[in-house]
Design a protein around this motif. Structure first.
Motif, short mmCIF file in Angstrom:
data_model
loop_
_atom_site.label_atom_id
_atom_site.label_comp_id
_atom_site.label_asym_id
_atom_site.label_seq_id
_atom_site.Cartn_x
_atom_site.Cartn_y
_atom_site.Cartn_z
N PHE A 137 53.34 15.19 38.65
CA PHE A 137 52.25 16.12 38.36
C PHE A 137 51.72 16.82 39.60
O PHE A 137 50.89 17.74 39.48
N LEU A 138 52.19 16.43 40.77
CA LEU A 138 51.86 17.22 41.96
C LEU A 138 52.32 18.67 41.81
O LEU A 138 51.69 19.59 42.32
N THR A 139 53.43 18.85 41.09
CA THR A 139 53.93 20.22 40.88
C THR A 139 52.92 21.06 40.11
O THR A 139 52.73 22.24 40.42
N ILE A 140 52.26 20.46 39.12
CA ILE A 140 51.25 21.20 38.36
C ILE A 140 50.00 21.40 39.21
O ILE A 140 49.40 22.48 39.23
N GLY A 141 49.60 20.35 39.94
CA GLY A 141 48.43 20.46 40.80
C GLY A 141 48.56 21.55 41.85
O GLY A 141 47.60 22.27 42.14
N MET A 142 49.75 21.69 42.42
CA MET A 142 49.98 22.73 43.42
C MET A 142 49.80 24.13 42.85
O MET A 142 49.39 25.06 43.55
N GLN A 143 50.08 24.29 41.57
CA GLN A 143 50.02 25.62 40.96
C GLN A 143 48.61 26.01 40.53
O GLN A 143 48.32 27.21 40.39
N LEU A 144 47.73 25.03 40.30
CA LEU A 144 46.42 25.31 39.71
C LEU A 144 45.64 26.41 40.44
O LEU A 144 45.18 27.36 39.80
N PRO A 145 45.45 26.32 41.77
CA PRO A 145 44.67 27.36 42.43
C PRO A 145 45.50 28.58 42.84
O PRO A 145 44.94 29.60 43.23
N VAL A 146 46.83 28.49 42.75
CA VAL A 146 47.70 29.52 43.30
C VAL A 146 48.20 30.49 42.24
O VAL A 146 48.19 31.72 42.45
N LEU A 147 48.63 29.98 41.09
CA LEU A 147 49.23 30.84 40.08
C LEU A 147 48.29 31.92 39.58
O LEU A 147 48.70 33.10 39.48
N PRO A 148 47.01 31.62 39.24
CA PRO A 148 46.13 32.72 38.81
C PRO A 148 45.98 33.82 39.85
O PRO A 148 45.96 35.00 39.51
N LEU A 149 45.88 33.43 41.13
CA LEU A 149 45.75 34.43 42.18
C LEU A 149 47.05 35.21 42.38
O LEU A 149 47.03 36.41 42.66
N HIS A 150 48.19 34.54 42.25
CA HIS A 150 49.48 35.23 42.34
C HIS A 150 49.60 36.29 41.24
O HIS A 150 50.02 37.43 41.48
N LEU A 151 49.20 35.93 40.04
CA LEU A 151 49.25 36.88 38.92
C LEU A 151 48.27 38.02 39.13
O LEU A 151 48.60 39.20 38.87
N HIS A 152 47.07 37.70 39.60
CA HIS A 152 46.01 38.70 39.72
C HIS A 152 46.18 39.60 40.94
O HIS A 152 46.06 40.83 40.84
#
Length: 415
Positions: free
Chosen positions: A44-59
């Motif tokens: 689940f570290l893979t999911i944790g790493m994405q939490l703050p990054v993916l929304p900003l990458h998309l936006h």
């Protein structure tokens, strides 16, 4: 009509009693669950790493609005919902350990999709669709990992320790979120989103190595059980889980955007405070659902979670938002096993994996619906409004816990 575990037939009851007699007690439960807990944490570290990054990458990188951010984040939960029935039957019929291993490999494959999406940054729509495909692979992997890990753990330590199994799996998951969030921000700052993709490929393979020597449990079923039958047994605690999960959903999807809108810096510490409070509650109070009843625990904890959401909504500084995230994490921490213990008690033991899949499906429904609706709400009324709406939804889960507790009191009077 599905019979409750207490109504097992004469053929299944002796086996259940034998398993309970050989189940570890006390510290032995934690040691028995250690390989599974560690594998879930690493995975689940893979999911944790994405939490703050993916929304900003998309936006920011792909130029997408809050509605699209919500849809992409929510796609994982929608796909997980559709896979729960298959994952539960897979764990029951082919073995929980095999389910976890298959899930880790599938999660690793999702990282490849993330890497491919970077080749199409100049075509944002194409890049977003590839990211959606990656999120769906991640959802399938997560579904197998969670369903398999809970069924595996209960198979090893007995249903009388179901609350502890959920508690330790939750510690692993949200501990991974707490550590993964700042790790993701650091990785993104140093390597960009490519580093997130590479980490998503490699980290689940480390978790796979952890479980290779761990003892498996035999499959619990030899035929596929219709999902709707088990769903009917766990729907009441499932509704409580769905409502209480809204607070978690709006933190994972929108806390980064809230911090950016209010110029508070990166939101990784909000994920960390959520995770630390979540883990602390599980460590010190995780035994309570097994000891005093899941409904009683959930009744109190959802109120704490609702207060946390209100604190984030009304926050005028990042410190207040951190406090709100911590209260949300503390309350939600014990709401999940609180409602979950009630679900386990209502499901027949031979469908344990499917029952866990059905229960967690309510989490998928909640998060899959919450993200796009909250995204639309944020676009219309501002990002902070989603936390006021979330507090109302979490407050409704109090009524679900109260209904379960009232039903138990009635059953006790008629026993």
């Amino acid at each position: 009509m599905i019979r409750k575990p207490s109504q097992d037939s004469p053929h299944t009851a002796p086996h259940a009693a034998a398993r309970a007699a050989h189940a570890p007690a006390g510290a032995g439960v934690a040691l028995t669950l250690l390989p599974i807990t560690l594998a879930v944490f690493i995975g689940f570290l893979t999911i944790g790493m994405q939490l703050p990054v993916l929304p900003l990458h998309l936006h920011e990188t792909l130029g997408m609005g809050t509605l699209v951010v919500g849809l992409v984040v929510g796609a994982q939960f929608a796909a997980a919902l559709l896979s729960r029935s298959w994952a539960g039957n897979f764990a029951d019929m082919r073995g929980a350990k095999r389910a976890v291993a298959t899930g880790l490999l599938t999660a690793s494959a999702s990282g490849l999709a993330y890497l491919v999406s970077l080749a199409f940054v100049a075509q944002p729509a194409v890049s977003v669709w590839i990211l959606v495909a990656g999120r769906m692979l991640l959802a399938l992997g997560e579904s197998l990992i969670v369903t398999g890990a809970m069924g595996w753990g209960i198979g090893l330590v007995g249903p009388q320790n179901a609350g502890k199994v959920m508690a330790w799996n939750g510690i692993a998951m949200y501990g991974a979120f707490a550590l993964g969030a700042p790790l993701g921000v650091a990785t993104n700052g140093y390597c960009g989103f490519a580093g997130i993709g590479a980490g998503t490929v490699l980290i689940p393979l480390l978790a796979l190595a952890v479980i290779v020597p761990a003892r498996a449990v035999a499959p619990t079923s030899h035929r596929r059980m219709p999902f709707y039958k088990v769903l009917g047994a766990v729907w009441q605690p499932g509704v409580g889980l769905a409502l209480s999960s809204v607070g978690f959903g709006v933190i994972t999807a929108f806390i980064s955007l809230l911090f950016a809108a209010r110029e508070w810096g990166d939101a990784s510490l909000a994920f960390t405070t959520f995770g630390v409070a979540f883990i602390g509650a599980r460590i010190f109070f995780g035994h309570l659902p097994d000891k005093i009843g899941g409904a009683r625990v959930a009744l109190v904890c959802v109120l704490i979670e609702a207060v946390g959401q209100l604190a984030i909504w009304g926050a005028d500084t990042s410190t207040v938002a951190y406090l709100g995230a911590a209260l949300t994490g503390f309350g939600y921490s014990l709401a999940f096993p609180g409602f979950g213990v009630e679900a386990v008690r209502r499901a027949p033991p031979q469908t344990r994996g499917l029952a866990m899949g059905a229960y967690v499906a309510f989490l998928d429904i909640s998060l899959g619906v919450t993200s796009p609706l909250a995204g639309a709400l944020a676009g219309a009324y501002g990002i902070g409004t989603v936390y006021l709406a979330s507090a109302a939804a979490v407050g409704l889960s109090f009524l679900a816990a109260l209904s379960l507790l009232t039903a138990k009191v009635r059953e006790a009077r008629h026993a």
